[in-house]
Design an enzyme around this catalytic site. Sequence first.
Site, PDB file in Angstrom:
ATOM      1  N   GLU A 248       4.284  -8.945   8.415  1.00  0.00           N
ATOM      2  CA  GLU A 248       5.315  -9.057   7.382  1.00  0.00           C
ATOM      3  C   GLU A 248       5.140  -7.902   6.400  1.00  0.00           C
ATOM      4  OE1 GLU A 248       7.801 -11.409   7.094  1.00  0.00           O
ATOM      5  OE2 GLU A 248       8.336  -9.855   5.651  1.00  0.00           O
TER       6      GLU A 248
ATOM      7  N   ASN B 288       0.019  -0.332   4.438  1.00  0.00           N
ATOM      8  CA  ASN B 288      -0.424  -0.507   3.056  1.00  0.00           C
ATOM      9  C   ASN B 288      -1.466   0.541   2.655  1.00  0.00           C
ATOM     10  OD1 ASN B 288       1.340  -2.456   2.371  1.00  0.00           O
ATOM     11  ND2 ASN B 288      -0.107  -4.145   2.316  1.00  0.00           N
TER      12      ASN B 288
ATOM     13  N   GLY C 223      -2.051  -2.120  -7.954  1.00  0.00           N
ATOM     14  CA  GLY C 223      -2.835  -3.360  -8.017  1.00  0.00           C
ATOM     15  C   GLY C 223      -2.115  -4.410  -7.210  1.00  0.00           C
TER      16      GLY C 223
ATOM     17  N   CYS D 150      -2.005  -7.433  -2.610  1.00  0.00           N
ATOM     18  CA  CYS D 150      -1.963  -6.875  -1.240  1.00  0.00           C
ATOM     19  C   CYS D 150      -2.593  -5.503  -1.112  1.00  0.00           C
ATOM     20  CB  CYS D 150      -0.516  -6.814  -0.769  1.00  0.00           C
ATOM     21  SG  CYS D 150       0.169  -8.437  -0.472  1.00  0.00           S
TER      22      CYS D 150
HETATM   23  C1  UDX Z   1       2.988  -4.169  -1.055  1.00  0.00           C
HETATM   24  C2  UDX Z   1       3.737  -3.435   0.086  1.00  0.00           C
HETATM   25  O1  UDX Z   1       4.747  -2.581  -0.460  1.00  0.00           O
HETATM   26  C3  UDX Z   1       4.360  -4.434   1.031  1.00  0.00           C
HETATM   27  O2  UDX Z   1       4.983  -3.746   2.111  1.00  0.00           O
HETATM   28  C4  UDX Z   1       3.275  -5.356   1.552  1.00  0.00           C
HETATM   29  O3  UDX Z   1       3.815  -6.291   2.434  1.00  0.00           O
HETATM   30  C5  UDX Z   1       2.555  -6.041   0.394  1.00  0.00           C
HETATM   31  O4  UDX Z   1       2.036  -5.047  -0.486  1.00  0.00           O
HETATM   32  P1  UDX Z   1       3.691  -5.343  -3.342  1.00  0.00           P
HETATM   33  O5  UDX Z   1       2.238  -5.602  -3.565  1.00  0.00           O
HETATM   34  O6  UDX Z   1       4.662  -6.452  -3.599  1.00  0.00           O
HETATM   35  O7  UDX Z   1       3.951  -4.890  -1.820  1.00  0.00           O
HETATM   36  O8  UDX Z   1       4.086  -4.147  -4.309  1.00  0.00           O
HETATM   37  P2  UDX Z   1       4.703  -2.676  -4.220  1.00  0.00           P
HETATM   38  O9  UDX Z   1       6.055  -2.683  -4.798  1.00  0.00           O
HETATM   39  O10 UDX Z   1       4.534  -2.117  -2.866  1.00  0.00           O
HETATM   40  O11 UDX Z   1       3.741  -1.939  -5.260  1.00  0.00           O
HETATM   41  C6  UDX Z   1       2.326  -1.895  -5.045  1.00  0.00           C
HETATM   42  C7  UDX Z   1       1.619  -1.264  -6.222  1.00  0.00           C
HETATM   43  O12 UDX Z   1       1.883   0.132  -6.281  1.00  0.00           O
HETATM   44  C8  UDX Z   1       2.011  -1.819  -7.582  1.00  0.00           C
HETATM   45  O13 UDX Z   1       0.834  -1.984  -8.344  1.00  0.00           O
HETATM   46  C9  UDX Z   1       2.903  -0.755  -8.164  1.00  0.00           C
HETATM   47  O14 UDX Z   1       2.901  -0.743  -9.578  1.00  0.00           O
HETATM   48  C10 UDX Z   1       2.260   0.503  -7.597  1.00  0.00           C
HETATM   49  N1  UDX Z   1       3.186   1.623  -7.513  1.00  0.00           N
HETATM   50  C11 UDX Z   1       4.247   1.564  -6.650  1.00  0.00           C
HETATM   51  C12 UDX Z   1       2.965   2.766  -8.293  1.00  0.00           C
HETATM   52  O15 UDX Z   1       1.988   2.838  -9.046  1.00  0.00           O
HETATM   53  N2  UDX Z   1       3.819   3.823  -8.161  1.00  0.00           N
HETATM   54  C13 UDX Z   1       4.878   3.797  -7.308  1.00  0.00           C
HETATM   55  O16 UDX Z   1       5.588   4.819  -7.219  1.00  0.00           O
HETATM   56  C14 UDX Z   1       5.115   2.640  -6.531  1.00  0.00           C
END
Ligand code: UDX
Length: 470
Positions: free
Chosen positions: A155, A217, A266, A269
Amino acid sequence: MTAWEELTISVIGTGYLGATHAACMAELGHRVIAVDVDEDKIAALSEGRLPFYEPGLSELVAKHVGSGALRFTTSFREVAPATIHFLCVGTPQRPRGDGADLSHLDSAVRSLAPFVTEKSLVVGKSTVPVGTADQVRARLRTLTGRPVEVAWNPEFLREGHAVADTVRPDRIVIGSVSAEADEAVRRCYGRITSENPDLPVVSTNYANAELVKTAANAFLATKLSFINVVADMCEAAGGDVAVVAEALGHDPRIGGQFLRAGLGFGGGCLPKDLRAFRDTAARLDVVAGADLLRQVDHVNNERRRHVVDLATEHCGGSVLGVRVAVLGAAFKPGSDDVRDSPALNVAASLHLRGAQVTVHDPQALSNARKEFPALDYAENLTDALTGASLALVLTEWEDYRGLDPAAVGALVERRVVLDARNALDRVRWTAAGWTVHTVGRSQQPHARRPHPPSPRGVGADQLGEPVGVG
Ligand code: UDX
């Protein structure tokens, strides 16, 4: 047989992944029995209430509980009518070490085993280390005394977009050892693929299906740490990481997403999947891979320390007794999740250095309170900002982007903001008398075309749509 016949399926585990998957499977036309050992969670979900914040999901749960297509239970016995069982339990980081803790998966398999038949298919959706699907298959064979079909179907949903990511995925990956198992998983998504015939569906073996999720990831994490290293270089050389990232993103080989530098990543995931992937690399003796991923993790953790150091520097070398307003507690905007939240980590570190920290967040306050009860929390922005000598933007909620700097300026003791997510419009804030510190950008804001500075200077009354505070 139509492409989207109604199936009876079960979903084991009703956390973020399972609750979303169960509701979306019902939305895709199936009958769904979702089971969890947590009675409170099941009671809440049965009434259409979610134990976490996810836009659109509670409506979907309520709709399908109401129609009878979706049922929540604590009794495994009730999964018996299902022919396809989705394993959606959590695989957190082990308390000791970097690898994934598979104990929930193991107990789900044990509880499910008495109810699988020779017609059943067990489909893993949880994020697992390579080799797990084979282990689950062997375990089911031992527990049931006969071969049981297993497939792995990772997923990729993001928090805050969970429903859309599930019903409109950008790819479906199915790892299996038989054409029948592959076909059965495809049938679950029949409605999606018939509406979008171009959707890539990757049918492959277990190892590839398992690896693609953790690799995805780990790659995203690497991209973020890379741009954060570029941010450090920009800071040292007088560059602007926002401009560099924008220009980089125009290269289709690189792409513009996941290039927002700042406080780093953070959540529940990315950090744990990165560590699990590193652990797997080490286990497989891919030493360079393990080293690379350790550095990605290290760079990310350093972001938090860097922002604490910057905050201290902007308070004259000590934050002892300084009133600090922290805007943001969630690990990212659009979520109430504070697991491994960079924002809360910085807030707690400043508190430990003696600052008087007040934290605001539009959604995550109750989770933040549970995690760090010693911090002070404010339900509204006015309370958080009044009397502050330093404001920090640590989660880039729209509520903060839209703030009126003049109105906020009237509340604070000193107009100094450290924007660790590069979320604010520096030109507007500077024009309203603020000293705006950023990360990865030289201190002189370059006026960007959408916000040209007026020749007379921009006054607070000319700031467009003030959102105000409170
Ligand atoms: C992530 C993956 O994107 C997803 O595919 C997987 O299934 C679960 O983990 P999620 O944890 O919901 O999803 O958050 P995501 O929107 O991917 O952001 C992850 C982290 O990266 C956040 O802490 C966000 O603040 C940070 N981030 C994201 C940045 O610092 N800069 C960015 O440009 C994008």
